[in-house]
Write a protein that holds these residues in place. Structure first.
Motif, short mmCIF file in Angstrom:
data_model
loop_
_atom_site.label_atom_id
_atom_site.label_comp_id
_atom_site.label_asym_id
_atom_site.label_seq_id
_atom_site.Cartn_x
_atom_site.Cartn_y
_atom_site.Cartn_z
N SER A 1 39.50 34.84 42.56
CA SER A 1 37.97 34.39 43.07
C SER A 1 37.02 35.01 42.24
O SER A 1 36.01 34.37 41.88
CB SER A 1 37.76 34.32 44.68
OG SER A 1 37.35 35.65 44.84
N GLY A 2 37.04 36.39 41.81
CA GLY A 2 36.25 37.01 40.95
C GLY A 2 36.04 36.37 39.90
O GLY A 2 34.88 36.08 38.98
N TYR B 1 33.53 33.74 40.07
CA TYR B 1 32.09 34.32 39.79
C TYR B 1 31.80 34.62 38.47
O TYR B 1 30.55 34.54 37.66
CB TYR B 1 31.65 35.38 40.75
CG TYR B 1 31.82 34.57 42.37
CD1 TYR B 1 30.74 34.15 42.76
CD2 TYR B 1 32.89 34.79 43.13
CE1 TYR B 1 30.75 33.53 43.99
CE2 TYR B 1 33.00 34.28 44.30
CZ TYR B 1 31.97 33.76 44.71
OH TYR B 1 31.91 33.29 46.16
N ARG B 2 32.64 35.01 37.63
CA ARG B 2 32.49 35.39 36.09
C ARG B 2 32.25 34.18 35.56
O ARG B 2 31.38 34.43 34.62
CB ARG B 2 33.81 36.35 35.83
CG ARG B 2 34.09 37.65 36.50
CD ARG B 2 35.29 38.41 35.92
NE ARG B 2 35.22 39.73 36.40
CZ ARG B 2 34.96 40.76 35.74
NH1 ARG B 2 34.42 40.61 34.72
NH2 ARG B 2 34.99 41.87 36.12
N SER C 1 27.55 40.72 39.61
CA SER C 1 27.17 40.90 40.95
C SER C 1 25.94 40.24 41.39
O SER C 1 26.02 39.50 42.60
CB SER C 1 27.34 42.42 41.34
OG SER C 1 28.49 42.88 41.56
N ALA D 1 26.61 36.68 41.65
CA ALA D 1 27.33 36.50 43.07
C ALA D 1 26.82 36.56 44.45
O ALA D 1 27.41 36.29 45.33
CB ALA D 1 28.77 37.11 42.96
N ARG E 1 27.47 31.23 46.07
CA ARG E 1 28.73 31.36 47.08
C ARG E 1 28.89 30.23 47.59
O ARG E 1 30.23 29.88 47.92
CB ARG E 1 28.30 32.58 48.16
CG ARG E 1 27.92 33.87 47.36
CD ARG E 1 28.10 35.00 48.39
NE ARG E 1 29.42 35.21 48.60
CZ ARG E 1 30.40 35.96 47.58
NH1 ARG E 1 29.62 36.27 46.42
NH2 ARG E 1 31.57 36.04 47.74
N ARG F 1 36.30 39.41 47.37
CA ARG F 1 35.67 40.21 48.33
C ARG F 1 35.17 39.63 49.84
O ARG F 1 35.10 40.61 50.77
CB ARG F 1 34.21 40.34 47.80
CG ARG F 1 34.17 41.00 46.27
CD ARG F 1 34.75 42.27 46.30
NE ARG F 1 34.46 42.93 44.83
CZ ARG F 1 34.85 42.57 43.74
NH1 ARG F 1 36.10 41.63 43.97
NH2 ARG F 1 34.84 43.08 42.74
N ASP F 2 35.37 38.51 49.87
CA ASP F 2 35.07 37.77 51.34
C ASP F 2 36.26 36.85 51.65
O ASP F 2 36.07 35.93 52.45
CB ASP F 2 33.83 37.04 51.06
CG ASP F 2 33.95 36.00 50.00
OD1 ASP F 2 34.71 36.05 49.23
OD2 ASP F 2 33.09 34.90 50.17
N ARG G 1 28.39 47.63 41.19
CA ARG G 1 29.13 46.69 41.92
C ARG G 1 29.41 46.72 43.09
O ARG G 1 28.96 45.92 44.00
CB ARG G 1 30.09 46.14 40.89
CG ARG G 1 29.81 45.31 39.55
CD ARG G 1 30.83 44.31 39.42
NE ARG G 1 31.80 45.07 38.44
CZ ARG G 1 33.08 44.69 38.35
NH1 ARG G 1 33.37 43.46 39.06
NH2 ARG G 1 34.09 45.16 37.64
N ASP H 1 27.92 44.57 46.12
CA ASP H 1 28.54 43.63 46.97
C ASP H 1 28.53 43.97 48.24
O ASP H 1 28.82 43.23 49.21
CB ASP H 1 29.91 43.93 46.37
CG ASP H 1 30.20 43.50 44.94
OD1 ASP H 1 29.37 42.50 44.21
OD2 ASP H 1 31.31 43.53 44.41
N ARG I 1 24.66 43.11 49.88
CA ARG I 1 24.17 41.69 49.63
C ARG I 1 24.05 41.13 51.10
O ARG I 1 24.71 41.48 52.14
CB ARG I 1 24.97 40.85 48.67
CG ARG I 1 26.29 40.33 49.19
CD ARG I 1 27.03 39.48 48.20
NE ARG I 1 28.30 39.38 48.48
CZ ARG I 1 29.27 39.34 47.89
NH1 ARG I 1 29.22 39.35 46.48
NH2 ARG I 1 30.60 39.08 48.37
#
Ligand code: C5P
Length: 227
Positions: free
Chosen positions: A34-35, A38-39, A104, A107, A113, A134-135, A184, A188, A191
């Motif tokens: 999933s990262g 966002y990248r 970051s 994201a 999101r 992350r989530d 980051r 992360d 937020r």
């Protein structure tokens, strides 16, 4: 055998993608990083003038986010999935330090999101998926049957990232990477929307002193216990 959902969350560069990818391949599940999504959004901002001196053109991105479609396709050479943004292979472009240093804040935007989580939930609708991020255990798949939260010290994570980028031939500076890892982590965790945190029902794995083999073994045991 019933198919389950596996959520692997944790800090940046803690080796979670490696363990997630290897497990998915061994058990025949889909793997989603999933990262990388966002990248890819961050790369889009950089390449389309939506990022100036570290400032994101939030309103422009808000108008364009629904036109960003991120998909994954297997790469026969690396045996791993490559990331595609609107049909273009962006796998190597999203792994640079430039993208890492802007991802970051991108994201952290609520509408970014929302759009990514929607695409991620759609990918996991039929289960049989390993997703890392992350989530994932807290927001994307709160009902995942197996949740892992991975961590390691910032110095060890920076060293792993340094070795990885160096092996790819990129010019890298250890201190810059360590600073990026710490920055980051901070963004992360602090937020407002879906901050990085361990889900209450996630298993904690500190892999600071584990080899990749030991880590793989541990994960295979957890999978066998639940599946
Ligand atoms: O996993 P990776 O380090 O490639 O992720 C890049 C960045 O994307 C993270 O630093 C984090 O800011 C963001 N991210 C996120 N939620 C996810 C996955 C990644 O906010 N599920």
């Amino acid at each position: 055998m019933r198919k389950i959902t596996i959520a692997i969350d944790g800090f940046s560069s803690c080796g979670k993608s490696t363990m997630a990818k290897d497990l998915a391949r061994e058990i025949g599940y889909i793997y989603i990083d999933s990262g990388a999504m966002y990248r890819a959004v961050t790369l889009y901002c950089i390449e389309n003038g939506l990022l100036h001196n570290g400032q994101i053109d939030v309103e422009k991105l808000r108008n364009e986010i629904d036109n960003l479609h991120i998909t994954f396709r297997p790469n026969a050479e690396t045996n791993r999935p490559d990331t595609y943004l609107n049909g273009m292979n962006v796998e190597s472009k999203i792994r640079t330090m430039e993208v890492s240093s802007h991802v970051s804040p991108v994201a952290a935007l609520d509408f970014v999101r929302e759009a990514m989580v929607k695409q991620q939930q759609e990918m996991g609708r039929k289960k049989g998926i390993v997703m890392d991020g992350r989530d994932i255990g807290t927001t994307v798949f709160p009902d995942a049957e197996l949740k892992i939260f991975v961590t390691a010290s910032p110095e060890i994570r920076a060293q792993r990232r340094y070795d990885e980028l160096k092996a790819k031939g990129q010019a890298v500076d250890f201190d810059e990477i360590l600073e990026n890892v710490k920055q980051r982590d901070y963004i992360d965790q602090h937020r407002e929307v879906s901050p990085l945190r361990k889900a209450d029902d996630a298993l904690l794995l500190d892999n600071s002193h584990l080899t990749i083999e030991q880590q793989k073994e541990w994960l295979a045991e957890q999978f066998a216990r639940v599946a």
